[in-house]
Design an enzyme around this catalytic site. Structure first.
Site, PDB file in Angstrom:
ATOM      1  N   ASP A   1      -0.532  17.784 -30.939  1.00  0.00           N
ATOM      2  CA  ASP A   1      -1.001  16.787 -29.979  1.00  0.00           C
ATOM      3  C   ASP A   1      -0.713  17.352 -28.578  1.00  0.00           C
ATOM      4  O   ASP A   1      -0.383  18.550 -28.431  1.00  0.00           O
ATOM      5  CB  ASP A   1      -0.347  15.421 -30.242  1.00  0.00           C
ATOM      6  CG  ASP A   1       1.155  15.406 -29.988  1.00  0.00           C
ATOM      7  OD1 ASP A   1       1.731  16.452 -29.619  1.00  0.00           O
ATOM      8  OD2 ASP A   1       1.763  14.331 -30.160  1.00  0.00           O
TER       9      ASP A   1
ATOM     10  N   CYS B   1       4.381  18.564 -32.453  1.00  0.00           N
ATOM     11  CA  CYS B   1       4.268  17.397 -31.576  1.00  0.00           C
ATOM     12  C   CYS B   1       5.570  17.301 -30.789  1.00  0.00           C
ATOM     13  O   CYS B   1       6.282  18.307 -30.665  1.00  0.00           O
ATOM     14  CB  CYS B   1       3.941  16.126 -32.364  1.00  0.00           C
ATOM     15  SG  CYS B   1       5.199  15.551 -33.520  1.00  0.00           S
TER      16      CYS B   1
ATOM     17  N   THR C   1       8.407  15.582 -31.486  1.00  0.00           N
ATOM     18  CA  THR C   1       9.585  15.671 -32.359  1.00  0.00           C
ATOM     19  C   THR C   1       9.313  16.355 -33.697  1.00  0.00           C
ATOM     20  O   THR C   1      10.257  16.681 -34.410  1.00  0.00           O
ATOM     21  CB  THR C   1      10.092  14.253 -32.690  1.00  0.00           C
ATOM     22  OG1 THR C   1       9.029  13.559 -33.381  1.00  0.00           O
ATOM     23  CG2 THR C   1      10.482  13.483 -31.442  1.00  0.00           C
TER      24      THR C   1
ATOM     25  N   HIS D   1      13.809  26.555 -51.135  1.00  0.00           N
ATOM     26  CA  HIS D   1      14.064  25.499 -52.129  1.00  0.00           C
ATOM     27  C   HIS D   1      12.910  24.504 -52.271  1.00  0.00           C
ATOM     28  O   HIS D   1      12.718  23.948 -53.339  1.00  0.00           O
ATOM     29  CB  HIS D   1      15.337  24.717 -51.753  1.00  0.00           C
ATOM     30  CG  HIS D   1      16.590  25.496 -51.985  1.00  0.00           C
ATOM     31  ND1 HIS D   1      17.842  24.945 -51.942  1.00  0.00           N
ATOM     32  CD2 HIS D   1      16.780  26.831 -52.271  1.00  0.00           C
ATOM     33  CE1 HIS D   1      18.760  25.873 -52.191  1.00  0.00           C
ATOM     34  NE2 HIS D   1      18.138  27.036 -52.379  1.00  0.00           N
TER      35      HIS D   1
ATOM     36  N   HIS E   1      14.237  25.417 -58.818  1.00  0.00           N
ATOM     37  CA  HIS E   1      13.586  24.646 -57.755  1.00  0.00           C
ATOM     38  C   HIS E   1      12.135  24.297 -58.099  1.00  0.00           C
ATOM     39  O   HIS E   1      11.570  23.365 -57.551  1.00  0.00           O
ATOM     40  CB  HIS E   1      13.633  25.409 -56.433  1.00  0.00           C
ATOM     41  CG  HIS E   1      15.035  25.698 -56.003  1.00  0.00           C
ATOM     42  ND1 HIS E   1      15.914  24.709 -55.651  1.00  0.00           N
ATOM     43  CD2 HIS E   1      15.723  26.868 -55.948  1.00  0.00           C
ATOM     44  CE1 HIS E   1      17.095  25.247 -55.360  1.00  0.00           C
ATOM     45  NE2 HIS E   1      17.004  26.554 -55.546  1.00  0.00           N
TER      46      HIS E   1
HETATM   47  C1  RB5 Z   1       3.847  11.773 -28.081  1.00  0.00           C
HETATM   48  O1  RB5 Z   1       4.306  11.182 -26.929  1.00  0.00           O
HETATM   49  C2  RB5 Z   1       4.907  11.745 -29.183  1.00  0.00           C
HETATM   50  O2  RB5 Z   1       5.152  10.440 -29.590  1.00  0.00           O
HETATM   51  C3  RB5 Z   1       4.509  12.618 -30.340  1.00  0.00           C
HETATM   52  O3  RB5 Z   1       4.272  13.903 -29.886  1.00  0.00           O
HETATM   53  C4  RB5 Z   1       5.487  12.804 -31.483  1.00  0.00           C
HETATM   54  O4  RB5 Z   1       6.776  13.083 -31.025  1.00  0.00           O
HETATM   55  C5  RB5 Z   1       5.455  11.839 -32.575  1.00  0.00           C
HETATM   56  O5  RB5 Z   1       6.072  12.010 -33.624  1.00  0.00           O
END
Ligand code: RB5
Length: 148
Positions: free
Chosen positions: A8, A66, A68, A99, A134
């Protein structure tokens, strides 16, 4: 060997780095996602595209970036045969392959930064699945609760 890489707006730099790493290793890479941070993209829309390519066998490997890594993995893991791992360090990069036989690597650019995405992706790619004990465990992942 075909890979598909998506992000994203929060993961554009990591996506470009991942694409470069893969191309340098000889992968045929397709990229999905916005060109600039101003061009907002909803992470599930990108994750659905990458997971569809992996679950269908069109691509052997996926990479998702993205903010996180979490939303990408949550979406991608809804698809049968997809094993998407959020990679935060060298240990998870290794273990998710050795694994869990992960076939989509998810990264959080706002968590680990674009340079560590390169380092951890290299380790992920260098680590083979161990198989053995595994294999059976990985085979159970797609079993629905209540099935034997
Ligand atoms: C975008 O602002 C953020 O929410 C997205 O990149 C991500 O971290 C979602 O999991």
């Amino acid at each position: 060997m075909k890979a598909i890489v998506g992000s994203d707006h929060a993961g554009i730099n990591g996506r470009k780095n991942a694409t470069e790493v893969l191309r340098n290793r000889g992968w045929d890479v397709e990229e999905r996602g916005p060109a600039t941070e101003e061009e907002k993209a909803d992470y599930p829309d990108i994750a659905h595209q990458i997971a569809t390519a992996v679950t269908s066998g069109e691509a052997e490997l996926g990479v998702l970036v993205c903010g996180t890594g979490q939303g990408m993995a949550m979406t991608a893991n809804r698809y049968p045969g997809v094993r998407a791992a959020v990679i935060t360090d060298q240990f998870t990069a290794q273990m998710s392959r050795a694994h869990n036989d992960a076939n989509i690597a998810c990264f959080g650019e706002r968590v680990i930064g674009q340079e560590q995405i390169v380092t951890h992706l290299q380790t992920f790619l260098d680590t083979p699945f161990e198989g053995g004990r595994h294999q059976g465990r990985v085979g159970k992942i797609d079993k629905i609760v209540g099935e034997a």
